[in-house]
Design a protein around this motif. Structure first.
Motif, PDB file in Angstrom:
ATOM      1  N   MET A  99       0.842  -1.203   0.000  1.00 45.36           N
ATOM      2  CA  MET A  99       0.000   0.000   0.000  1.00 45.36           C
ATOM      3  C   MET A  99       0.874   1.249   0.000  1.00 45.36           C
ATOM      4  SD  MET A  99      -3.319  -0.372  -0.094  1.00 45.36           S
ATOM      5  CE  MET A  99      -4.620  -1.576   0.172  1.00 45.36           C
ATOM      6  N   LEU A 100       1.932   1.235   0.806  1.00 46.02           N
ATOM      7  CA  LEU A 100       2.822   2.392   0.880  1.00 46.02           C
ATOM      8  C   LEU A 100       3.609   2.575  -0.414  1.00 46.02           C
ATOM      9  CD1 LEU A 100       4.132   2.006   4.536  1.00 46.02           C
ATOM     10  CD2 LEU A 100       2.417   3.619   3.688  1.00 46.02           C
ATOM     11  N   SER A 101       4.010   1.465  -1.048  1.00 45.68           N
ATOM     12  CA  SER A 101       4.699   1.568  -2.339  1.00 45.68           C
ATOM     13  C   SER A 101       3.782   2.178  -3.390  1.00 45.68           C
ATOM     14  CB  SER A 101       5.160   0.187  -2.798  1.00 45.68           C
ATOM     15  OG  SER A 101       6.127  -0.345  -1.913  1.00 45.68           O
ATOM     16  N   THR A 102       2.498   1.767  -3.358  1.00 48.00           N
ATOM     17  CA  THR A 102       1.527   2.324  -4.302  1.00 48.00           C
ATOM     18  C   THR A 102       1.291   3.792  -4.002  1.00 48.00           C
ATOM     19  OG1 THR A 102       0.463   0.151  -4.444  1.00 48.00           O
ATOM     20  CG2 THR A 102      -0.796   2.041  -5.252  1.00 48.00           C
ATOM     21  N   LEU A 103       1.234   4.155  -2.724  1.00 46.57           N
ATOM     22  CA  LEU A 103       1.081   5.557  -2.337  1.00 46.57           C
ATOM     23  C   LEU A 103       2.244   6.393  -2.870  1.00 46.57           C
ATOM     24  CD1 LEU A 103      -0.013   7.978  -0.701  1.00 46.57           C
ATOM     25  CD2 LEU A 103       1.170   7.035   1.299  1.00 46.57           C
ATOM     26  N   GLN A 104       3.460   5.892  -2.723  1.00 45.69           N
ATOM     27  CA  GLN A 104       4.627   6.632  -3.213  1.00 45.69           C
ATOM     28  C   GLN A 104       4.568   6.822  -4.730  1.00 45.69           C
ATOM     29  OE1 GLN A 104       7.519   4.026  -0.946  1.00 45.69           O
ATOM     30  NE2 GLN A 104       8.556   5.988  -0.690  1.00 45.69           N
ATOM     31  N   ALA A 105       4.137   5.771  -5.431  1.00 45.29           N
ATOM     32  CA  ALA A 105       4.035   5.880  -6.889  1.00 45.29           C
ATOM     33  C   ALA A 105       2.970   6.905  -7.278  1.00 45.29           C
ATOM     34  CB  ALA A 105       3.692   4.516  -7.491  1.00 45.29           C
ATOM     35  N   GLN A 106       1.838   6.881  -6.570  1.00 45.27           N
ATOM     36  CA  GLN A 106       0.763   7.830  -6.844  1.00 45.27           C
ATOM     37  C   GLN A 106       1.215   9.261  -6.523  1.00 45.27           C
ATOM     38  OE1 GLN A 106      -3.056   6.962  -7.383  1.00 45.27           O
ATOM     39  NE2 GLN A 106      -1.885   5.416  -8.458  1.00 45.27           N
ATOM     40  N   ALA A 107       1.948   9.412  -5.423  1.00 45.31           N
ATOM     41  CA  ALA A 107       2.446  10.735  -5.043  1.00 45.31           C
ATOM     42  C   ALA A 107       3.423  11.268  -6.085  1.00 45.31           C
ATOM     43  CB  ALA A 107       3.115  10.669  -3.670  1.00 45.31           C
ATOM     44  N   GLY A 108       4.268  10.390  -6.615  1.00 48.05           N
ATOM     45  CA  GLY A 108       5.204  10.808  -7.654  1.00 48.05           C
ATOM     46  C   GLY A 108       4.487  11.276  -8.907  1.00 48.05           C
ATOM     47  N   GLN A 109       3.457  10.560  -9.307  1.00 44.11           N
ATOM     48  CA  GLN A 109       2.696  10.944 -10.497  1.00 44.11           C
ATOM     49  C   GLN A 109       1.992  12.286 -10.313  1.00 44.11           C
ATOM     50  OE1 GLN A 109       0.055   7.667 -11.318  1.00 44.11           O
ATOM     51  NE2 GLN A 109       1.742   6.199 -11.534  1.00 44.11           N
ATOM     52  N   ALA A 110       1.614  12.588  -9.053  1.00 45.06           N
ATOM     53  CA  ALA A 110       0.905  13.843  -8.767  1.00 45.06           C
ATOM     54  C   ALA A 110       1.854  14.962  -8.337  1.00 45.06           C
ATOM     55  CB  ALA A 110      -0.133  13.607  -7.669  1.00 45.06           C
ATOM     56  N   SER A 111       3.171  14.727  -8.421  1.00 36.11           N
ATOM     57  CA  SER A 111       4.187  15.706  -7.994  1.00 36.11           C
ATOM     58  C   SER A 111       4.004  16.099  -6.526  1.00 36.11           C
ATOM     59  CB  SER A 111       4.130  16.952  -8.886  1.00 36.11           C
ATOM     60  OG  SER A 111       4.383  16.610 -10.239  1.00 36.11           O
ATOM     61  N   LEU A 112       3.700  15.090  -5.690  1.00 35.85           N
ATOM     62  CA  LEU A 112       3.465  15.336  -4.264  1.00 35.85           C
ATOM     63  C   LEU A 112       4.431  14.534  -3.385  1.00 35.85           C
ATOM     64  CD1 LEU A 112      -0.449  15.248  -4.199  1.00 35.85           C
ATOM     65  CD2 LEU A 112       1.004  17.268  -3.889  1.00 35.85           C
ATOM     66  N   SER A 113       5.500  14.020  -3.967  1.00 35.83           N
ATOM     67  CA  SER A 113       6.420  13.177  -3.202  1.00 35.83           C
ATOM     68  C   SER A 113       7.006  13.907  -2.002  1.00 35.83           C
ATOM     69  CB  SER A 113       7.560  12.679  -4.108  1.00 35.83           C
ATOM     70  OG  SER A 113       7.054  11.836  -5.121  1.00 35.83           O
ATOM     71  N   ASN A 114       7.276  15.206  -2.138  1.00 39.13           N
ATOM     72  CA  ASN A 114       7.865  15.960  -1.032  1.00 39.13           C
ATOM     73  C   ASN A 114       6.870  16.248   0.083  1.00 39.13           C
ATOM     74  OD1 ASN A 114      10.336  16.072  -2.340  1.00 39.13           O
ATOM     75  ND2 ASN A 114       9.888  18.035  -3.337  1.00 39.13           N
ATOM     76  N   ALA A 115       5.586  16.055  -0.200  1.00 39.82           N
ATOM     77  CA  ALA A 115       4.547  16.373   0.795  1.00 39.82           C
ATOM     78  C   ALA A 115       4.047  15.147   1.540  1.00 39.82           C
ATOM     79  CB  ALA A 115       3.369  17.070   0.111  1.00 39.82           C
ATOM     80  N   ILE A 116       4.475  13.945   1.128  1.00 39.85           N
ATOM     81  CA  ILE A 116       3.975  12.719   1.735  1.00 39.85           C
ATOM     82  C   ILE A 116       5.141  11.835   2.168  1.00 39.85           C
ATOM     83  CG2 ILE A 116       2.641  10.605   1.352  1.00 39.85           C
ATOM     84  CD1 ILE A 116       0.908  12.110  -0.606  1.00 39.85           C
ATOM     85  N   THR A 117       5.128  11.440   3.439  1.00 44.46           N
ATOM     86  CA  THR A 117       6.151  10.556   3.986  1.00 44.46           C
ATOM     87  C   THR A 117       5.512   9.230   4.365  1.00 44.46           C
ATOM     88  OG1 THR A 117       7.373  12.436   4.912  1.00 44.46           O
ATOM     89  CG2 THR A 117       7.855  10.261   5.819  1.00 44.46           C
ATOM     90  N   PRO A 118       5.948   8.109   3.763  1.00 45.45           N
ATOM     91  CA  PRO A 118       5.385   6.812   4.139  1.00 45.45           C
ATOM     92  C   PRO A 118       5.973   6.320   5.466  1.00 45.45           C
ATOM     93  CG  PRO A 118       7.053   6.523   2.445  1.00 45.45           C
ATOM     94  CD  PRO A 118       6.921   8.006   2.662  1.00 45.45           C
ATOM     95  N   LEU A 119       5.137   5.672   6.265  1.00 40.55           N
ATOM     96  CA  LEU A 119       5.577   5.130   7.561  1.00 40.55           C
ATOM     97  C   LEU A 119       5.030   3.708   7.687  1.00 40.55           C
ATOM     98  CD1 LEU A 119       6.932   5.394  10.327  1.00 40.55           C
ATOM     99  CD2 LEU A 119       4.816   6.478  11.169  1.00 40.55           C
ATOM    100  N   HIS A 120       5.922   2.727   7.533  1.00 35.01           N
ATOM    101  CA  HIS A 120       5.527   1.315   7.629  1.00 35.01           C
ATOM    102  C   HIS A 120       5.561   0.911   9.096  1.00 35.01           C
ATOM    103  CE1 HIS A 120       6.277  -3.149   6.484  1.00 35.01           C
ATOM    104  NE2 HIS A 120       4.984  -2.885   6.612  1.00 35.01           N
ATOM    105  N   ALA A 121       4.412   0.961   9.747  1.00 35.59           N
ATOM    106  CA  ALA A 121       4.345   0.694  11.182  1.00 35.59           C
ATOM    107  C   ALA A 121       2.912   0.377  11.573  1.00 35.59           C
ATOM    108  CB  ALA A 121       4.861   1.901  11.973  1.00 35.59           C
ATOM    109  N   ASP A 122       2.766  -0.081  12.805  1.00 34.69           N
ATOM    110  CA  ASP A 122       1.457  -0.373  13.385  1.00 34.69           C
ATOM    111  C   ASP A 122       1.068   0.785  14.300  1.00 34.69           C
ATOM    112  OD1 ASP A 122      -0.632  -1.416  15.148  1.00 34.69           O
ATOM    113  OD2 ASP A 122      -0.095  -3.401  14.391  1.00 34.69           O
ATOM    114  N   TRP A 123      -0.153   1.264  14.147  1.00 33.10           N
ATOM    115  CA  TRP A 123      -0.656   2.365  14.972  1.00 33.10           C
ATOM    116  C   TRP A 123      -0.490   2.062  16.455  1.00 33.10           C
ATOM    117  CZ3 TRP A 123      -1.925   7.071  16.040  1.00 33.10           C
ATOM    118  CH2 TRP A 123      -2.948   7.399  16.935  1.00 33.10           C
ATOM    119  N   ASN A 124      -0.689   0.809  16.850  1.00 33.46           N
ATOM    120  CA  ASN A 124      -0.602   0.441  18.264  1.00 33.46           C
ATOM    121  C   ASN A 124       0.807   0.587  18.817  1.00 33.46           C
ATOM    122  OD1 ASN A 124      -3.388  -0.361  18.604  1.00 33.46           O
ATOM    123  ND2 ASN A 124      -2.914  -2.174  17.387  1.00 33.46           N
TER     124      ASN A 124
END
Length: 276
Positions: A99-124
């Motif tokens: 999901m995070l890899s897809t988010l990064q790809a989508q952010a790159g296509q929308a020129s938003l990579s600098n505005a979104i930081t992926p965090l692979h973790a559990d909320w708990n």
């Protein structure tokens, strides 16, 4: 007495009833990993309603460009992308790496990579301390009881926002498949906005709440939809050649030119409140 603990208990009881079949957490993550690309395509098809929700939300709440936001269970960017486009610095939290890899790809296509930081973790596993201006969760299984709801408040400095089902949510093929495979009706969504709404009210908050209802019809390739539902029901413990045969025949009988049409109807509540 209808205090916060009454509603917390009612929420637990509702979740127990709705989740008659609980997937193994690891299997749940693997399912979402397999679904990431398809989920992103669904977001593209439903972009108008997601954009409407974010436009209305950002016109109401006291959040400014440059503020930080934690999107709990961000998926492929359903709301992270339109929030980042408003100038908000988004951290997208998810346990599913794909999901995070897809988010990064989508952010790159929308020129938003600098505005979104992926965090692979559990909320708990995150500390319960104010680390972001905003905590945000949309239909996220991470916010599922009193404690996880209160943690949203502890982690936010300004505002919290929670989007959840409000009664209606129906995927027609999934519902019919459930009834084919099991002698019981399909379960309701395990989250309903009424429970966190009443908990917050009893705790002294006065959330702002807006409802949105929308429906959608989508054509899916038969082979992809068959594989998707075989994985989905296997995750819930409904597996084996018999179950796979029922799923395959059911979908094949409804396919036209190799495509199946899935119709959905959804009502969500979009709720935000200021942190004390």
């Amino acid at each position: 007495m209808y205090n916060a603990q009454f509603w917390a208990k009612a929420w637990d009881e509702y979740r127990q009833t709705a989740n008659r079949r609980r997937p193994d957490p690891k299997a749940w993550v693997e399912f979402w990993n397999s679904f990431a690309g398809r989920y992103a395509e669904h977001n593209d098809d439903n972009r108008q309603i997601h954009q409407e929700i974010i436009d209305n939300l950002t016109a109401q709440w006291p959040v400014q460009a440059g503020d930080t936001l934690l999107d709990i269970g961000c998926g492929p960017g359903t709301y992270a992308l339109p929030l980042a486009a408003k100038g908000i610095k988004v951290t997208g939290l998810d346990t599913a790496a794909q999901m995070l890899s897809t988010l990064q790809a989508q952010a790159g296509q929308a020129s938003l990579s600098n505005a979104i930081t992926p965090l692979h973790a559990d909320w708990n596993d995150l500390p319960s301390e104010p680390a972001y201006d905003v905590t945000f969760a949309a239909k996220s299984p991470a916010i599922n009881d009193y404690n996880t709801l209160m943690k949203m408040i502890k982690v936010a400095r300004k505002v919290c926002c929670l989007i959840g089902f409000a009664g209606q949510h129906d995927l027609d093929l999934r519902r019919q498949l459930w009834e084919q495979l099991l002698p019981e009706p399909a379960p309701k969504p395990s989250f309903d906005i009424i429970y966190p709404l009443n908990i917050l009210y009893q705790e002294g908050y006065r959330p702002n709440l807006t409802f949105y209802s929308y429906s959608h019809s989508e054509q899916e390739p038969l082979d992809e939809l068959t594989a998707h539902y075989i994985r989905y029901f296997a995750m819930l413990g409904i597996a084996g050649s018999k179950a796979e045969g029922i799923i395959s025949r059911f979908l094949q009988d409804r396919a036209v030119d190799g495509l199946c049409t899935e119709q959905s109807a959804t009502t969500v509540g979009v709720m935000w409140w200021k942190v004390k």
